[in-house]
Motif scaffolding. Structure first.
Motif, PDB file in Angstrom:
ATOM      1  N   LEU A 121     -21.115  -9.717 -22.626  1.00  0.00           N
ATOM      2  CA  LEU A 121     -19.999  -9.706 -21.675  1.00  0.00           C
ATOM      3  C   LEU A 121     -20.374 -10.398 -20.366  1.00  0.00           C
ATOM      4  O   LEU A 121     -19.633 -11.258 -19.876  1.00  0.00           O
ATOM      5  CB  LEU A 121     -19.566  -8.266 -21.403  1.00  0.00           C
ATOM      6  N   ILE A 122     -21.521 -10.037 -19.811  1.00  0.00           N
ATOM      7  CA  ILE A 122     -21.868 -10.572 -18.492  1.00  0.00           C
ATOM      8  C   ILE A 122     -22.283 -12.039 -18.531  1.00  0.00           C
ATOM      9  O   ILE A 122     -22.410 -12.681 -17.479  1.00  0.00           O
ATOM     10  CB  ILE A 122     -22.979  -9.740 -17.814  1.00  0.00           C
ATOM     11  N   THR A 123     -22.503 -12.578 -19.727  1.00  0.00           N
ATOM     12  CA  THR A 123     -22.810 -14.011 -19.857  1.00  0.00           C
ATOM     13  C   THR A 123     -21.608 -14.806 -20.350  1.00  0.00           C
ATOM     14  O   THR A 123     -21.725 -15.992 -20.651  1.00  0.00           O
ATOM     15  CB  THR A 123     -23.988 -14.233 -20.826  1.00  0.00           C
TER      16      THR A 123
ATOM     17  N   ASP B 142     -20.215   0.681 -13.936  1.00  0.00           N
ATOM     18  CA  ASP B 142     -20.969   1.493 -14.893  1.00  0.00           C
ATOM     19  C   ASP B 142     -20.918   0.928 -16.304  1.00  0.00           C
ATOM     20  O   ASP B 142     -21.936   0.921 -17.013  1.00  0.00           O
ATOM     21  CB  ASP B 142     -20.419   2.929 -14.903  1.00  0.00           C
ATOM     22  N   GLU B 143     -19.735   0.461 -16.722  1.00  0.00           N
ATOM     23  CA  GLU B 143     -19.580  -0.031 -18.088  1.00  0.00           C
ATOM     24  C   GLU B 143     -20.452  -1.250 -18.369  1.00  0.00           C
ATOM     25  O   GLU B 143     -20.795  -1.530 -19.523  1.00  0.00           O
ATOM     26  CB  GLU B 143     -18.117  -0.379 -18.371  1.00  0.00           C
ATOM     27  N   LEU B 144     -20.803  -1.989 -17.310  1.00  0.00           N
ATOM     28  CA  LEU B 144     -21.644  -3.179 -17.455  1.00  0.00           C
ATOM     29  C   LEU B 144     -23.074  -2.939 -16.977  1.00  0.00           C
ATOM     30  O   LEU B 144     -23.902  -3.838 -17.032  1.00  0.00           O
ATOM     31  CB  LEU B 144     -21.028  -4.348 -16.681  1.00  0.00           C
ATOM     32  N   MET B 145     -23.320  -1.722 -16.491  1.00  0.00           N
ATOM     33  CA  MET B 145     -24.628  -1.387 -15.925  1.00  0.00           C
ATOM     34  C   MET B 145     -25.082  -2.490 -14.975  1.00  0.00           C
ATOM     35  O   MET B 145     -26.253  -2.888 -14.958  1.00  0.00           O
ATOM     36  CB  MET B 145     -25.663  -1.158 -17.032  1.00  0.00           C
ATOM     37  N   GLY B 146     -24.125  -2.990 -14.197  1.00  0.00           N
ATOM     38  CA  GLY B 146     -24.402  -4.163 -13.378  1.00  0.00           C
ATOM     39  C   GLY B 146     -23.980  -4.035 -11.937  1.00  0.00           C
ATOM     40  O   GLY B 146     -22.941  -3.434 -11.619  1.00  0.00           O
ATOM     41  N   ALA B 147     -24.807  -4.597 -11.050  1.00  0.00           N
ATOM     42  CA  ALA B 147     -24.508  -4.697  -9.629  1.00  0.00           C
ATOM     43  C   ALA B 147     -24.012  -6.104  -9.339  1.00  0.00           C
ATOM     44  O   ALA B 147     -24.629  -7.091  -9.751  1.00  0.00           O
ATOM     45  CB  ALA B 147     -25.755  -4.391  -8.806  1.00  0.00           C
ATOM     46  N   PHE B 148     -22.903  -6.203  -8.610  1.00  0.00           N
ATOM     47  CA  PHE B 148     -22.328  -7.489  -8.252  1.00  0.00           C
ATOM     48  C   PHE B 148     -22.347  -7.643  -6.731  1.00  0.00           C
ATOM     49  O   PHE B 148     -22.000  -6.707  -6.002  1.00  0.00           O
ATOM     50  CB  PHE B 148     -20.883  -7.592  -8.757  1.00  0.00           C
ATOM     51  N   TYR B 149     -22.751  -8.830  -6.271  1.00  0.00           N
ATOM     52  CA  TYR B 149     -22.799  -9.071  -4.827  1.00  0.00           C
ATOM     53  C   TYR B 149     -22.626 -10.561  -4.553  1.00  0.00           C
ATOM     54  O   TYR B 149     -22.863 -11.412  -5.421  1.00  0.00           O
ATOM     55  CB  TYR B 149     -24.126  -8.573  -4.239  1.00  0.00           C
TER      56      TYR B 149
END
Length: 262
Positions: A11-13, A115-122
């Motif tokens: 998903l994140i890629t 949470d669903e992506l276990m990801g931090a966005f900045y």
């Protein structure tokens, strides 16, 4: 990894997935934002096996504002299985809200932890890290002074109770992180014996003369984690708070000076 975790890297890629995500949250990215026009994604870090994954994705986006203008920015995603970057995001948000949102020393603008992506966005700041400037023989004393002032400011921030920070210990785990002393071919050598005796003496001396006060610490403070703003060389950016912890005040300073000399 769980079945959910196994799906996250895909998903994140995926630029189309990210484009839809950013469109849904475009007001957070830019209050005047209307739609995402273009997105180009690059994998800064990519580690994946059966047990874990660790990705850092740089997304260069072009968006359209309500008045028809086009704006560009970089949105980074740092995702680690098992919510390994949640603490990093909490710390980034805390630091940003405590004087690091503007001025001579800043941190990236935190957007969301999903949470669903276990990801931090900045939102990132365009520029090169301090190591690249050093390689190009561009070591500005004014910048070094500003880094020291920013580090001092960072150490004054009081961690909130919701951020579970580990406490640094004066141990061989930190002095020998790759377990060189434990490797079979080094066992029993004079060098290892001498190092262990020296460490034992240092530990005794440390306990006797140093009364440490544990403060908020970057935890991995070195030239590659400091960005010089491409459009304003008077502004520096502290990045990568994945090793955020509580340490004595000298820990970050010693880490920076040691790696600067190296």
């Amino acid at each position: 990894m769980t079945s959910q975790e196994k799906q996250i890297p895909n998903l994140i890629t995926n630029p189309e997935f990210l484009k839809e995500l950013f469109n849904q949250r475009i007001q957070d990215i830019n209050p005047q934002g209307k739609s995402i026009l273009r997105i180009n994604s690059y994998r800064i870090k990519q580690h994946r096996d059966k047990k874990f994954f660790h990705y850092v994705i740089q997304n260069n986006i072009t968006l359209k504002t309500n008045n028809g203008l086009r704006k560009r920015c970089q949105i980074f995603c740092a995702s680690f299985s098992g919510h390994g970057r949640k603490k990093m995001y909490q710390a980034l948000e805390l630091i940003y809200k405590n004087g690091f949102d503007q001025g001579g020393v800043i941190v990236p603008h935190p957007l969301w932890y999903i949470d669903e992506l276990m990801g931090a966005f900045y939102i990132g700041v365009p520029g090169d890290n301090l190591l690249e400037h050093i390689k190009n023989n561009d070591l500005n004393q004014h910048v070094i002074a500003k880094i020291g002032q920013g580090l001092n400011q960072l150490h004054q921030i009081k961690p909130t109770k919701n951020i579970k920070l580990s406490k640094h210990k004066f141990s061989l785990d930190y002095l020998d992180p790759t377990d060189v002393l434990e490797r079979p071919y080094n066992k029993g050598t004079k060098l290892v014996g001498a190092i262990e005796r020296q460490f034992k003496a240092l530990k005794k001396l440390h306990k006797k003369i140093i009364n440490d006060r544990y403060l908020l610490s970057h935890g991995d403070f070195h030239p590659e984690n400091i960005i010089i703003n491409k459009f304003s060389n008077r502004q520096v950016v502290f990045i990568d708070f994945s090793e955020i912890c509580r340490t004595p005040i000298y820990y970050d300073l010693a880490s920076f000076l040691q790696q600067l000399e190296f």
